[in-house]
Design an enzyme around this catalytic site. Structure first.
Site, PDB file in Angstrom:
ATOM      1  N   SER A 196      -3.619   5.774   2.043  1.00 46.03           N
ATOM      2  CA  SER A 196      -3.368   4.337   2.027  1.00 46.03           C
ATOM      3  C   SER A 196      -4.671   3.623   1.721  1.00 46.03           C
ATOM      4  O   SER A 196      -5.761   4.142   2.000  1.00 46.03           O
ATOM      5  CB  SER A 196      -2.833   3.882   3.391  1.00 46.03           C
ATOM      6  OG  SER A 196      -2.848   2.470   3.492  1.00 46.03           O
TER       7      SER A 196
ATOM      8  N   TYR B  20      -4.003   3.326  12.861  1.00 49.08           N
ATOM      9  CA  TYR B  20      -3.413   3.697  11.571  1.00 49.08           C
ATOM     10  C   TYR B  20      -4.506   3.886  10.516  1.00 49.08           C
ATOM     11  O   TYR B  20      -4.489   4.845   9.741  1.00 49.08           O
ATOM     12  CB  TYR B  20      -2.431   2.614  11.130  1.00 49.08           C
ATOM     13  CG  TYR B  20      -1.829   2.821   9.756  1.00 49.08           C
ATOM     14  CD1 TYR B  20      -0.788   3.717   9.564  1.00 49.08           C
ATOM     15  CD2 TYR B  20      -2.308   2.113   8.646  1.00 49.08           C
ATOM     16  CE1 TYR B  20      -0.225   3.907   8.306  1.00 49.08           C
ATOM     17  CE2 TYR B  20      -1.750   2.294   7.394  1.00 49.08           C
ATOM     18  CZ  TYR B  20      -0.715   3.188   7.224  1.00 49.08           C
ATOM     19  OH  TYR B  20      -0.174   3.379   5.987  1.00 49.08           O
TER      20      TYR B  20
END
Length: 247
Positions: A136, A150
């Site tokens: 990501s 995250y």
């Protein structure tokens, strides 16, 4: 790529489902893996009969080890696409707990780690293999959508990708990652609908292209790294983020 065998995790929805579909269209024998059996069945209804579906939670290490151990060597993949991930809740740093960090690492790193180490030996024996991990933009910089746990997990995916690429460089196996920005998956669109309208507008203004990426745009980057033409590309992190992060 025709005749190759691929395993795609997280294949019941989103980018994973798109990758499985595109590889199938290219003649790859695809095994679609997800813990959600109902959605896995639903997304596979219009795929060829040979597109196998396996209900498996890749974060359950014992079950994964048992599944792989029960297969003949020639049924292990030439291509492994690790698409499982998640936990994009917005949690302030001071509210994060150890449990949040453990859950983020389990959801985003553990399955990728386990399947890669189990599948790579067969690829090395064949002197050909492709591993593509879904990271990501959060793991490259920071997240305007999520939380520090995250971000740490996606950074771990990128670090794991680079180390695997280095160790396997002479084996004919490449290991790469795709670091995507906001992609218009069902999950992201559902989260967007729940946002305060002012925050929604603010986030959109931050995107240089003024839009979310499409699933097909993310899938294209993944599938390229699975192909013959990417044979000299390893340890690479491909950014698919519409200019949100330019390294």
């Amino acid at each position: 790529m025709s005749g190759r065998r691929a395993w795609v995790t997280g294949a019941a929805s989103g980018i994973g489902a798109g990758v499985a579909r595109r590889l199938t269209d290219l003649g790859v024998e695809v095994v679609r893996i997800d813990h959600d059996g109902e959605r896995l069945e639903a997304t596979g209804r219009d795929l060829p009969i040979g597109a196998e579906a396996v209900r498996l939670d890749v974060t359950a290490t014992g079950a994964v080890v048992e599944h792989v151990a029960g297969l003949d060597r020639d049924r292990l993949p030439d291509i492994l696409v690790n698409c499982v991930g998640g936990d994009t809740r917005r949690i302030p740093l001071t509210d994060l707990t150890e449990r949040d960090l453990t859950e983020a690492m389990t959801a985003n790193v553990l399955g990728c780690f386990t399947l890669t180490r189990l599948c790579v030996p067969a690829m090395c024996e064949r002197r050909w293999g492709r591993v593509v991990n879904l990271a990501s933009i959060a793991g490259r910089t920071y997240s305007i959508f999520s939380n520090a746990a995250y971000v740490a997990a996606k950074a771990a995916v990128i670090g794991y990708t680079k180390q695997c690429a280095y160790e396997l460089a002479s084996s004919g196996v490449t290991v790469n990652a795709v670091a995507h920005g906001p992609i218009a998956t069902e999950r992201l669109l559902a989260a967007r609908r729940e946002m305060d309208p002012r925050r929604r507008e603010d986030l959109m203004r931050r995107l240089p292209m003024g839009r979310y990426g499409t699933v097909d745009e993310a899938v294209g980057a993944v599938v390229h790294l699975c192909g013959e033409e990417a044979g000299y590309t390893t340890g690479c992190v491909v950014d698919v983020n519409g200019g949100l992060h330019i390294a």
